[in-house]
Design a protein around this motif. Structure first.
Motif, short mmCIF file in Angstrom:
data_model
loop_
_atom_site.label_atom_id
_atom_site.label_comp_id
_atom_site.label_asym_id
_atom_site.label_seq_id
_atom_site.Cartn_x
_atom_site.Cartn_y
_atom_site.Cartn_z
N ALA A 1 0.82 -1.22 0.00
CA ALA A 1 0.00 0.00 0.00
C ALA A 1 0.85 1.26 0.00
O ALA A 1 0.45 2.29 -0.53
CB ALA A 1 -0.93 0.00 1.22
N ALA A 2 2.02 1.20 0.62
CA ALA A 2 2.88 2.39 0.70
C ALA A 2 4.28 1.98 1.09
O ALA A 2 4.50 0.95 1.74
CB ALA A 2 2.32 3.38 1.73
N ILE A 3 5.23 2.79 0.66
CA ILE A 3 6.64 2.61 1.05
C ILE A 3 7.15 3.97 1.53
O ILE A 3 6.93 4.99 0.86
CB ILE A 3 7.50 2.13 -0.14
N PHE A 4 7.78 3.96 2.69
CA PHE A 4 8.40 5.18 3.21
C PHE A 4 9.91 4.97 3.26
O PHE A 4 10.39 4.02 3.88
CB PHE A 4 7.86 5.54 4.60
N ARG A 5 10.63 5.84 2.54
CA ARG A 5 12.10 5.74 2.46
C ARG A 5 12.70 7.02 3.01
O ARG A 5 12.44 8.11 2.50
CB ARG A 5 12.53 5.51 1.01
N VAL B 1 -1.63 8.16 2.21
CA VAL B 1 -0.31 8.67 2.59
C VAL B 1 -0.45 10.03 3.25
O VAL B 1 0.27 10.37 4.18
CB VAL B 1 0.61 8.74 1.35
N ASP B 2 -1.41 10.83 2.76
CA ASP B 2 -1.62 12.18 3.29
C ASP B 2 -3.06 12.32 3.74
O ASP B 2 -3.99 12.27 2.93
CB ASP B 2 -1.30 13.23 2.22
N SER C 1 7.42 9.46 1.38
CA SER C 1 6.55 8.46 0.77
C SER C 1 6.97 8.20 -0.68
O SER C 1 7.27 9.12 -1.43
CB SER C 1 5.10 8.96 0.81
N ILE C 2 6.96 6.92 -1.06
CA ILE C 2 7.23 6.52 -2.44
C ILE C 2 6.02 5.75 -2.94
O ILE C 2 5.53 4.83 -2.26
CB ILE C 2 8.47 5.61 -2.53
N ARG C 3 5.51 6.11 -4.11
CA ARG C 3 4.34 5.40 -4.64
C ARG C 3 4.77 4.02 -5.13
O ARG C 3 5.65 3.90 -5.99
CB ARG C 3 3.75 6.20 -5.80
N PRO C 4 4.19 2.96 -4.56
CA PRO C 4 4.62 1.60 -4.96
C PRO C 4 4.12 1.23 -6.35
O PRO C 4 2.92 1.28 -6.62
CB PRO C 4 4.01 0.71 -3.89
N PRO D 1 -4.57 11.82 -4.61
CA PRO D 1 -3.14 11.45 -4.67
C PRO D 1 -2.72 10.69 -3.42
O PRO D 1 -3.13 11.01 -2.31
CB PRO D 1 -2.43 12.81 -4.75
N GLY D 2 -1.89 9.65 -3.63
CA GLY D 2 -1.35 8.90 -2.50
C GLY D 2 -2.34 7.98 -1.81
O GLY D 2 -2.08 7.49 -0.71
#
Length: 458
Positions: free
Chosen positions: A186-190, A439-440, A194-197, A406-407
């Motif tokens: 669902a989501a990646i945080f680096r 994400v947001d 946030s990075i869109r998978p 978005p997100g």
């Protein structure tokens, strides 16, 4: 929505912050005028100085035409009486109360009724934290585990480590590794961003990965992102308050549990009511005590006293002396980011658990569950699709056809007892439970509008 919040402490203030930016009319009531002034300066809301259960104060706050009363003062009794007054004098339609004392909670089914104490939704922070920690223990290595659709689906956060088969590979290879298991990242945080998978996204070590899967598949998916930890067996709990005692009661049937409590009288009480937990009276920051109790053999050390500093210091000492994993209860939100991820593996915020439960009841549309994630920045929602193809913006549409903010990711759809991991071609049907990750959280009003059926929708 017109909402009155009683109590301007951390929970009331954080709830006001979450709701003020979503076109809600918020009034917050407290006896602390300095705290009210601080909140008024930061957010767009009204404040009323006074006792939250007094009719005059509730009238001044606008209870006569409020949609909801949220009573989260530090007093259970004030919260209960406020709900009673709002019901009897102002006919407030929706009343939420935070109740902490087990003495009330044990009688909740008979006590909190319209003809008795008219509370529509009960929030029990200690119970929420206890359930939260229990889920983390059931899934060793997870940073966060939240349930949807009565436990059929889980949203899990894990840190990717070297050694996980998927680390260094694209997300699209997940299906090759596990052809018989459906999951959705669902989501990646680096590094906090946030990075869109996407299928081409390469998983890197130290990425924080949120994935959705059926409950029975969670450990298999975790094994792709890190070396799977052995199930926990030995647990040490520090603090014999409501959370510590409740946790010991839940865990003692399946695990070897030791509990350390500083107060002699409380320790004696706990030793009588806990059946399989070994209770000690002492200081968890005492090296000799920890050494005597073989801290180096403990799988999880959980500090849940009322003092953040005591929790942090005892956990740091336990980790240094060989405890494999440490979890710490932290009341001050500013401390959470400071400590998590180093010697302390998981910082637990009771405020975030409480806020998640409260948001479930104050969101528009039919929202079955809300979880506040990443210290409130992100949110996971379980929304129920109502209406038909003429009255709903989602029923009859495929996931790929929806205009999501978005997100926003749809991770899973629960249809009766069936769990469907969402793909672009998955069609949403009436009464589906749709699990989403945002994400947001600023886009929550858009998601709510999407799931609100309208007879005028064309």
């Amino acid at each position: 929505m017109k909402i009155i919040i009683l109590g301007a402490g951390q929970v009331g203030g954080t709830l006001a912050e979450n709701l003020a930016g979503e076109n809600n009319d918020i009034t917050i009531v407290d006896t602390d005028s300095d705290r009210l002034r601080e909140l008024q300066d930061k957010f767009d809301l009204r404040v009323v100085n006074g006792h939250g259960a007094h009719p005059k104060v509730l009238r001044e706050a606008g209870a006569q035409d409020a949609d909801m009363l949220v009573a989260v003062t530090n007093s259970d009794e004030t919260n209960m009486v406020a709900c009673q007054v709002a019901y009897s004098l102002f006919n407030t339609p929706n009343k939420v109360a935070r109740i902490r004392s087990p003495a009330y909670l044990v009688e909740r089914d008979r006590l909190f009724l319209p003809e008795s104490v008219p509370v529509d939704h009960l929030i029990a922070p200690e119970q929420l934290v206890t359930d939260y920690v229990r889920r983390l223990i059931e899934y060793p290595g997870a940073l966060q585990v939240v349930d949807f659709a009565g436990g059929k689906v889980g949203l899990v956060a894990v840190k990717a480590y070297y050694g996980g088969p998927l680390v260094g590979n694209a997300l699209s290879t997940l299906r090759d590794h596990m052809p018989n298991i459906e999951t959705r990242v669902a989501a990646i945080f680096r590094q906090g961003r946030s990075i869109r998978p996407q299928g081409t996204t390469i998983i890197e070590a130290d990425d924080e990965v949120f994935f959705v899967a059926a409950a029975g598949h969670i450990r298999a998916v975790m094994s792709e992102l890190q070396r799977l930890e052995s199930p926990y067996r030995r647990i040490m709990i520090v603090g014999g308050g409501n959370i510590g005692a409740g946790l010991a009661r839940q865990l003692e049937k399946r695990y070897s549990v030791k509990l350390i409590e500083r107060n002699q009288k409380r320790a004696e009480q706990l030793s009588e009511v806990l059946e399989n937990t070994i209770v000690f009276c002492g200081d968890a920051a005492d090296q000799e005590l920890l050494a005597e109790e073989h801290i180096d053999q403990i799988d999880v050390f959980i500090a849940v006293t009322n003092e953040d500093e005591a929790n942090i210091m005892s956990a740091l000492l336990a980790k240094k002396m060989g405890a494999k994993k440490t979890m710490v209860l932290i009341q001050r939100s500013a401390y959470v980011d400071l400590v998590q991820g180093g010697s302390i593996d998981i910082a637990i915020s009771p405020q975030q658990a409480t806020i998640s439960a409260l948001l479930t009841h104050v969101r528009r549309a039919d929202i079955a569950n809300v979880y506040s994630l990443r210290r409130g920045a992100a949110e996971a929602i379980e929304a129920i699709a109502h209406g038909d193809e003429n009255t709903s913006k989602v029923v009859g549409k495929t996931v790929g056809e929806l205009k999501l903010p978005p997100g926003t990711t749809i991770g899973a759809i629960v249809r009766g007892d069936e769990v469907l991991i969402a793909h672009d071609r998955t069609q949403i049907q009436q009464d589906d439970h749709v699990v989403m990750f945002l994400v947001d959280k600023k886009y929550i009003p858009e998601v709510e509008r999407l799931f609100q059926p309208s007879p005028f929708f064309l």
